[in-house]
Design a protein around this motif. Structure first.
Motif, mmCIF file in Angstrom:
data_model
loop_
_atom_site.group_PDB
_atom_site.id
_atom_site.type_symbol
_atom_site.label_atom_id
_atom_site.label_comp_id
_atom_site.label_asym_id
_atom_site.label_seq_id
_atom_site.Cartn_x
_atom_site.Cartn_y
_atom_site.Cartn_z
ATOM 1 N N VAL A 33 0.781 -1.272 -0.243
ATOM 2 C CA VAL A 33 -0.050 -0.137 -0.006
ATOM 3 C C VAL A 33 0.813 1.189 0.056
ATOM 4 O O VAL A 33 0.529 2.285 -0.545
ATOM 5 C CB VAL A 33 -0.868 -0.062 1.152
ATOM 6 N N ASN A 34 1.925 1.202 0.828
ATOM 7 C CA ASN A 34 2.792 2.436 1.059
ATOM 8 C C ASN A 34 3.402 2.737 -0.407
ATOM 9 O O ASN A 34 3.656 3.839 -0.719
ATOM 10 C CB ASN A 34 3.904 2.148 1.880
ATOM 11 N N ALA A 35 3.802 1.499 -1.078
ATOM 12 C CA ALA A 35 4.551 1.682 -2.399
ATOM 13 C C ALA A 35 3.482 2.349 -3.460
ATOM 14 O O ALA A 35 4.135 3.470 -4.036
ATOM 15 C CB ALA A 35 5.075 0.490 -2.825
ATOM 16 N N VAL A 36 2.518 1.756 -3.439
ATOM 17 C CA VAL A 36 1.486 2.374 -4.442
ATOM 18 C C VAL A 36 1.066 3.788 -4.269
ATOM 19 O O VAL A 36 0.973 4.557 -5.011
ATOM 20 C CB VAL A 36 0.200 1.512 -4.401
ATOM 21 N N THR A 37 0.885 4.261 -2.753
ATOM 22 C CA THR A 37 0.431 5.539 -2.351
ATOM 23 C C THR A 37 1.614 6.566 -2.383
ATOM 24 O O THR A 37 1.274 7.587 -1.844
ATOM 25 C CB THR A 37 -0.410 5.433 -1.431
ATOM 26 N N LEU A 38 2.757 6.068 -2.640
ATOM 27 C CA LEU A 38 3.979 6.940 -2.589
ATOM 28 C C LEU A 38 4.315 7.394 -1.225
ATOM 29 O O LEU A 38 4.661 8.557 -0.900
ATOM 30 C CB LEU A 38 3.470 8.268 -3.485
ATOM 31 N N ALA A 39 3.901 6.529 -0.373
ATOM 32 C CA ALA A 39 4.099 7.164 1.148
ATOM 33 C C ALA A 39 5.438 7.434 1.461
ATOM 34 O O ALA A 39 5.624 8.313 2.381
ATOM 35 C CB ALA A 39 3.400 5.949 2.119
ATOM 36 N N PRO A 40 6.483 6.805 1.224
ATOM 37 C CA PRO A 40 7.892 7.262 1.596
ATOM 38 C C PRO A 40 8.326 8.370 1.082
ATOM 39 O O PRO A 40 9.276 9.229 1.682
ATOM 40 C CB PRO A 40 8.783 6.069 0.907
ATOM 41 N N ARG A 41 7.782 8.952 -0.084
ATOM 42 C CA ARG A 41 8.447 10.355 -0.588
ATOM 43 C C ARG A 41 8.444 11.427 0.142
ATOM 44 O O ARG A 41 9.540 12.016 0.056
ATOM 45 C CB ARG A 41 7.491 10.593 -2.083
ATOM 46 N N PRO A 42 7.458 11.836 1.114
ATOM 47 C CA PRO A 42 7.617 12.872 1.918
ATOM 48 C C PRO A 42 8.875 12.797 2.867
ATOM 49 O O PRO A 42 9.624 13.686 2.892
ATOM 50 C CB PRO A 42 6.167 13.200 2.472
ATOM 51 N N THR A 43 8.794 11.672 3.459
ATOM 52 C CA THR A 43 9.925 11.423 4.406
ATOM 53 C C THR A 43 11.238 11.374 3.607
ATOM 54 O O THR A 43 12.266 11.849 4.206
ATOM 55 C CB THR A 43 9.777 10.146 4.983
ATOM 56 N N LEU A 44 11.503 11.170 2.515
ATOM 57 C CA LEU A 44 12.797 10.955 1.705
ATOM 58 C C LEU A 44 13.169 12.356 1.331
ATOM 59 O O LEU A 44 14.291 13.034 1.461
ATOM 60 C CB LEU A 44 12.836 9.959 0.766
ATOM 61 N N ARG A 45 12.151 13.382 1.098
ATOM 62 C CA ARG A 45 12.253 14.610 0.557
ATOM 63 C C ARG A 45 12.795 15.419 1.869
ATOM 64 O O ARG A 45 13.760 16.178 1.964
ATOM 65 C CB ARG A 45 11.005 15.159 0.210
ATOM 66 N N PHE A 46 12.178 15.136 3.245
ATOM 67 C CA PHE A 46 12.752 15.636 4.361
ATOM 68 C C PHE A 46 13.983 15.488 4.461
ATOM 69 O O PHE A 46 14.868 16.286 4.962
ATOM 70 C CB PHE A 46 11.659 15.247 5.454
ATOM 71 N N LEU A 47 14.365 14.038 4.498
ATOM 72 C CA LEU A 47 15.854 13.593 4.661
ATOM 73 C C LEU A 47 16.784 14.248 3.678
ATOM 74 O O LEU A 47 17.953 14.517 4.015
ATOM 75 C CB LEU A 47 15.918 12.074 4.827
ATOM 76 N N ASP A 48 16.368 14.541 2.435
ATOM 77 C CA ASP A 48 17.186 15.139 1.455
ATOM 78 C C ASP A 48 17.496 16.539 1.994
ATOM 79 O O ASP A 48 18.664 17.058 1.928
ATOM 80 C CB ASP A 48 16.429 15.464 0.351
ATOM 81 N N ALA A 77 20.537 6.362 1.618
ATOM 82 C CA ALA A 77 21.747 6.837 1.903
ATOM 83 C C ALA A 77 22.728 6.212 1.226
ATOM 84 O O ALA A 77 23.743 6.858 0.942
ATOM 85 C CB ALA A 77 21.913 6.130 3.744
ATOM 86 N N THR A 78 22.613 4.865 0.727
ATOM 87 C CA THR A 78 23.574 4.381 0.102
ATOM 88 C C THR A 78 23.635 5.005 -1.171
ATOM 89 O O THR A 78 24.872 5.234 -1.663
ATOM 90 C CB THR A 78 23.390 2.798 -0.263
ATOM 91 N N ARG A 79 22.585 5.418 -2.031
ATOM 92 C CA ARG A 79 22.804 6.162 -3.167
ATOM 93 C C ARG A 79 23.614 7.291 -3.192
ATOM 94 O O ARG A 79 24.053 8.037 -4.088
ATOM 95 C CB ARG A 79 21.433 6.512 -4.135
ATOM 96 N N ARG A 80 23.175 8.214 -1.958
ATOM 97 C CA ARG A 80 23.832 9.564 -1.736
ATOM 98 C C ARG A 80 24.911 9.201 -1.029
ATOM 99 O O ARG A 80 25.764 10.729 -0.750
ATOM 100 C CB ARG A 80 22.781 10.398 -0.990
ATOM 101 N N GLY A 81 25.590 8.521 -0.857
ATOM 102 C CA GLY A 81 27.147 8.490 0.045
ATOM 103 C C GLY A 81 26.836 8.974 1.591
ATOM 104 O O GLY A 81 27.670 9.433 1.908
#
Length: 229
Positions: A33-48, A77-81
């Motif tokens: 459900v989280n993947a389909v509804t793009l749930a992680p995206r706001p959190t990852l943007r915050f971490l950016d 984190a791996t992708r961004r070093g």
């Protein structure tokens, strides 16, 4: 259902007598459900945004469920070093079972069963929660906000649902088409009814003594609260 006020009805997945194998199946489908509804995206943007100021982060995820958010953060984190130390804490011991079952053996994520309050004073840079706030009552949420404000050196982020009629009506159709677990169908709809609208966060933040957090909507039907130092 009247959505003018938050529902207080209990979710089936929170039942103490839910069999462990059923819980694992529910967590697996919730990750979908989280993947389909793009749930992680706001959190990852915050971490950016956090990572623009820091190249190493100690991150605590409260109420990790299946652990899918922390696994995504580890890949981010791996992708961004970026060097990360990732810890997830959840009161439900079945969450740790589900997370370990779905996490690669080479992962360095630390899974903890217990109360987040017991992890105070451990030098967290960031504290996160994803789709957890609507499970809390007002007093629990105020206590959690105080904990994050006190313990997160770089900032904290609450990623949750927006109580909206379209989402409430549309989710059951999506869940049925996707053939998700019946409890995921039921609880997903109820979660929307239990979630917040923007104005409802303001008295909670005031009660917690948090003056500088931002409350904003994110697509689709997300309501996030951010504190970036």
């Amino acid at each position: 259902m009247d959505l003018a006020r938050r529902s207080r009805a209990p979710e089936l997945m929170d039942a103490d007598d839910l069999p462990a194998e059923t819980y694992v199946a529910i967590m697996r489908d919730l990750a979908r459900v989280n993947a389909v509804t793009l749930a992680p995206r706001p959190t990852l943007r915050f971490l950016d945004r956090v990572a623009q100021r820091r190249s190493a982060l100690r991150i605590l995820d409260v109420g990790f469920g299946d652990g899918d958010m922390l696994r995504r953060i580890e890949r981010w984190a791996t992708r961004r070093g970026i060097t990360v130390a990732l810890t997830g804490v959840d009161l439900n011991p079945r969450s740790e079972q589900a997370a370990r079952a779905h996490t690669p053996a080479e992962s360095s994520i630390c899974w903890v069963t217990g109360d987040y309050a017991d992890l105070a004073g451990q030098g967290w840079d960031v504290i996160l929660s994803s789709l957890v706030a609507h499970h809390m009552n007002d007093d629990e949420l105020v206590a959690f906000l105080r904990f994050m404000e006190r313990e997160a050196a770089a900032g904290w982020f609450v990623n949750d649902l927006l109580r909206h009629r379209f989402a409430h009506a549309g989710y059951p159709l999506l869940a049925r088409l996707a053939r998700w677990h019946p409890i995921v169908r039921h609880d997903g709809t109820l979660s929307i009814a239990r979630s917040f609208r923007p104005a409802e966060w303001l008295p909670l933040l005031a009660a917690a003594g948090v003056a500088q957090a931002q409350v904003r909507r994110e697509f689709p039907f997300r309501l996030c609260v951010e504190r970036l130092r």
